[in-house]
Design an enzyme around this catalytic site. Structure first.
Site, PDB file in Angstrom:
ATOM      1  N   ARG A  68       0.834  -1.220   0.000  1.00  0.00           N
ATOM      2  CA  ARG A  68       0.000   0.000   0.000  1.00  0.00           C
ATOM      3  C   ARG A  68       0.862   1.261   0.000  1.00  0.00           C
ATOM      4  NH1 ARG A  68      -3.008  -3.681  -1.066  1.00  0.00           N
ATOM      5  NH2 ARG A  68      -5.086  -4.018  -0.221  1.00  0.00           N
ATOM      6  N   SER A  76     -10.966  -1.282   2.591  1.00  0.00           N
ATOM      7  CA  SER A  76     -10.296  -1.386   3.900  1.00  0.00           C
ATOM      8  C   SER A  76      -9.984   0.019   4.397  1.00  0.00           C
ATOM      9  CB  SER A  76      -8.981  -2.154   3.772  1.00  0.00           C
ATOM     10  OG  SER A  76      -9.197  -3.436   3.257  1.00  0.00           O
ATOM     11  N   GLU A 123      -5.576   3.515   5.722  1.00  0.00           N
ATOM     12  CA  GLU A 123      -5.179   3.344   4.316  1.00  0.00           C
ATOM     13  C   GLU A 123      -5.803   4.464   3.487  1.00  0.00           C
ATOM     14  OE1 GLU A 123      -5.853  -0.535   2.031  1.00  0.00           O
ATOM     15  OE2 GLU A 123      -7.014   0.903   0.868  1.00  0.00           O
TER      16      GLU A 123
END
Ligand code: FAD
Ligand code: EPU
Length: 345
Positions: A162, A232, A328
């Site tokens: 990520r 998420s 995130e």
């Protein structure tokens, strides 16, 4: 800000009801530069947006939202691979379908990830055992202040879990305009995740993997067109092996994924679920009933509702496991992006 402003509710998958001063759309690189210069002449902030599936608007945006919708796909090949040069304004999932239809496998594990191709390198999108970095040949960006176009190799992009250079050194005043994917002709299935492990590697087809990935995603993830969410909300935490040993001793059933550097990735969804928080509601925000890592907008949530719930979860997880989760999702305030970790601390 209702006068001379435009709604962003349909431009962020969290469906937060905020507004921007204006929204402009670029269909070519020259148009992109012109629109950027025009907006910056007004001394207003500018936010480049794809599908808004990884952002949380905290409040009205006091600037111009620039939608990158530069389309086009060019395919070339050599004996070893296909090279798919895709402009940023193509929809990621459509690209996965196009490649599969043309019998160029390699993206099947990444099916159904919302958003545009131009955003895919930013957090090095990943799912079901594959990350963009494994197929990325290069990324083209335009430095907006000078109009210079630069090609970055996959190594230059500094991809991680990520992570990429686009979240750090190249975060401001740079727009991704195209991405080239290298799809090897020596295709090998990636079957190490979830129900994919049930397939026989000798017999499985890319299409079967694609169908299974879509099925797993439909079962687990809320459809953003029905329930506001940004996938998420937190990253899965990565901890040292000694910390992981202690944790496994205390919680023998904790799912964990050893990393190449010796550290261990944990499943934030499991940690949150283990605290009994699935379905927990706070204001207009809630945790999804099926997947505890997904924060949802129950209908009228504003940015503060989502932030309050995120803070609550972080604190609970820290109390129970001594682990601080990191968002995130990217947070956007009135004047631009703010440090999400700082906001939820
Ligand atoms: P946006 O949200 O529009 O933008 C994200 C950030 O990139 C913003 O900061 C924006 O300013 C910037 N940006 C956008 N375009 C450009 C550009 N051309 N140049 C420079 N900066 C730009 N992600 C995964 O990795 N794996 C998953 O499995 C996954 N599943 C998801 C499931 C759901 C239901 C949802 C809602 C999200 C999921 N995501 C997943 C997150 C999201 O889909 C990805 O991060 C996606 O790449 C975001 O694309 P976007 O176009 O919507 O980006
Ligand atoms: N789990 C629970 N309870 C939950 C949720 C998960 O116990 O409520 C457990 C699962 O049983 C499993 C583990 O946690 O053992 C991992 O869950 P899952 O397979 O659903 O994946 P995830 O770690 O929650 C990550 C990505 C997703 C990606 C999937 C599939 C992150 C932050 N998220 O989710 O990406 O689609 O794996 O590869 O890495 C996104 O980034 O937005 C996203 C959706």
């Amino acid at each position: 800000m209702r006068n001379s402003s435009v709604a962003l509710k349909l431009l962020n998958t969290f469906a937060i009801d905020v507004r921007a001063r204006s929204i402009v759309t670029a269909h070519s690189e020259s148009e992109l530069l012109k629109l950027w210069w025009k907006a910056s002449e007004r001394n207003q902030p500018i936010l480049v947006l794809g599908g808004g599936s990884n952002v949380l608007f905290l409040e009205n945006y006091l600037g111009t939202v620039l939608l990158n919708r530069i389309n086009g796909i060019k395919i070339s090949e050599d004996t070893e691979a296909w090279y798919v040069h895709v402009n940023a304004g193509e929809i990621w999932h459509n690209l996965v379908n196009i490649c599969l239809d043309r019998r160029m496998p390699g993206l099947e594990n990444l099916a159904m990830i919302p958003g545009y191709v131009g955003s895919a390198p930013i957090q090095n999108i990943g799912a079901y055992g594959v990350e963009l970095k494994q197929v990325c040949e290069y990324v083209d960006i335009i430095q907006l202040e000078t109009g210079t176009k630069i090609r970055l190799s996959a190594v230059d992009c500094q991809f991680g879990y990520r992570e990429s250079i686009f979240k750090h050194d190249l975060r401001e005043h740079n727009v991704i305009v195209s991405v080239c994917l290298r799809l090897t002709k020596d295709w090998k299935p990636v079957l190490n995740y979830g129900d994919l492990t049930r397939f026989n590697a000798q017999q499985v087809t890319p299409r079967q993997i694609y169908e299974m990935v879509c099925k797993m995603r439909r079962n687990k993830l809320p459809d953003p067109t029905l329930v506001g969410n940004a996938g998420s909300f937190f990253k899965n935490p990565i901890i040292d092996s000694s910390e992981a040993k202690d944790l496994l001793h205390r919680y023998p059933d904790v799912p964990y994924y050893p990393q190449l550097d010796g550290r261990v990735k944990l499943a934030a969804g499991w940690l949150i679920d283990h605290c009994g928080l699935k379905g927990y509601k706070l204001g207009g925000a809630a945790l999804h009933d099926e997947q505890a890592l997904i924060l949802i907008n129950t209908g009228k949530a504003n940015g503060s509702d989502i932030v309050s719930l995120a803070r609550y979860i972080r604190r609970k997880i820290a109390d129970q496991f001594s682990i601080w989760l990191e968002p995130e999702v990217r947070f956007i305030s009135a004047l631009g992006e703010v440090d999400a970790k700082g906001v939820v601390s």
